[in-house]
Write a protein that holds these residues in place. Structure first.
Motif, PDB file in Angstrom:
ATOM      1  N   ALA A 135      -2.293  -3.596   2.381  1.00 35.29           N
ATOM      2  CA  ALA A 135      -3.458  -3.435   2.370  1.00 35.29           C
ATOM      3  C   ALA A 135      -4.181  -4.834   2.023  1.00 35.29           C
ATOM      4  O   ALA A 135      -4.192  -5.000   0.666  1.00 35.29           O
ATOM      5  CB  ALA A 135      -4.207  -2.373   1.476  1.00 35.29           C
ATOM      6  N   LEU A 159      -5.684  -3.516   7.447  1.00 38.71           N
ATOM      7  CA  LEU A 159      -4.130  -3.138   6.975  1.00 38.71           C
ATOM      8  C   LEU A 159      -3.088  -3.922   7.905  1.00 38.71           C
ATOM      9  O   LEU A 159      -3.265  -4.335   9.239  1.00 38.71           O
ATOM     10  CB  LEU A 159      -4.024  -1.754   7.632  1.00 38.71           C
ATOM     11  CG  LEU A 159      -4.651  -0.902   6.757  1.00 38.71           C
ATOM     12  CD1 LEU A 159      -4.691   0.628   7.034  1.00 38.71           C
ATOM     13  CD2 LEU A 159      -4.571  -0.838   5.098  1.00 38.71           C
ATOM     14  N   SER A 168       0.903  -1.462   0.192  1.00 42.54           N
ATOM     15  CA  SER A 168      -0.029   0.013   0.076  1.00 42.54           C
ATOM     16  C   SER A 168       0.820   1.307   0.155  1.00 42.54           C
ATOM     17  O   SER A 168       0.687   2.044  -0.722  1.00 42.54           O
ATOM     18  CB  SER A 168      -0.925  -0.128   1.103  1.00 42.54           C
ATOM     19  OG  SER A 168      -1.567   0.967   1.478  1.00 42.54           O
TER      20      SER A 168
END
Length: 161
Positions: A115, A121, A100
Motif C-alpha cells: 500500500a 496498491l 500491506s
C-alpha cells in the motif's frame, strides 16, 4: 432432467473455454545469461543481464507494454533449506514500510500487496528455486507497478516444473 444435464454441459463447456493466464507467453531460456532456468515471457521481451562481481547474476525481462517486469537473481546458495530461504525473502518483504498483506503463500513463493498510500496498491511476488549450489530468486521488477492480476500472471510464468 434435460435442463440439469444441459446446465452441467454448459458449465463444463464454459470452464474449458477459459484460457490460461500465461497462454500468450513463450518459453525463454535464461541459460545464455548464466541462469539455468526457463520462464514464460512475451515474445518481444527485452532482456538485460548484469553480473555483480561474480557474486550475483541479475537478469531483468521487461515487456513492451509494461505489464511484464521480471527480475531474476542467481547467487551461491546460502542454505539448502527452501523453507529458510523463503522465510528470509518473506521477512525482507514484510520489513518494507509499504507492506500491506500477504495474498498467497506456497512452498516455493508468495504474492503480496504493498500500500503505497491510501489509494495506491501495488502487487509483487517472490518465487525461490534451489538448484545445485545456486539460489535463484524470481521477483517482480524493482520499479514495477503491477495490478494483482499482472503479478499473479508473472508468478505463474516463473514456476518451475
Amino acid at each position: 432432467m434435460r435442463t440439469i444435464l444441459f446446465s452441467i454441459t454448459l458449465l463444463l463447456l464454459l470452464g474449458s473455454c477459459q484460457s490460461s493466464p500465461t497462454a500468450d507467453l513463450s518459453p525463454k531460456d535464461l541459460m545464455p545469461y548464466g541462469i539455468p532456468v526457463t520462464v514464460l515471457a512475451p515474445d518481444s521481451v527485452a532482456v538485460k543481464s548484469t553480473d555483480l562481481g561474480g557474486i550475483i547474476k541479475d537478469v531483468t525481462l521487461k515487456g513492451e507494454d509494461g505489464r511484464y517486469d521480471l527480475q531474476v537473481m542467481a547467487s551461491s546458495a546460502t542454505s539448502n533449506d527452501l523453507a529458510r530461504v523463503k522465510a528470509e525473502q518473506l521477512a525482507s518483504v514484510k520489513g518494507s514500510r509499504y507492506f500491506s498483506k500477504l495474498i498467497k503463500e506456497e512452498v516455493n513463493g508468495f504474492l503480496y500487496e504493498m500500500a503505497l498510500d491510501s489509494t495506491t496498491l501495488n502487487y509483487g511476488f517472490r518465487y525461490i528455486v534451489l538448484q545445485g549450489d545456486q539460489e535463484i530468486v524470481f521477483q517482480s521488477g524493482m520499479a514495477s507497478t503491477l495490478a494483482l492480476q499482472e503479478a499473479e500472471r508473472m508468478y505463474e510464468a516463473v514456476k518451475q516444473q
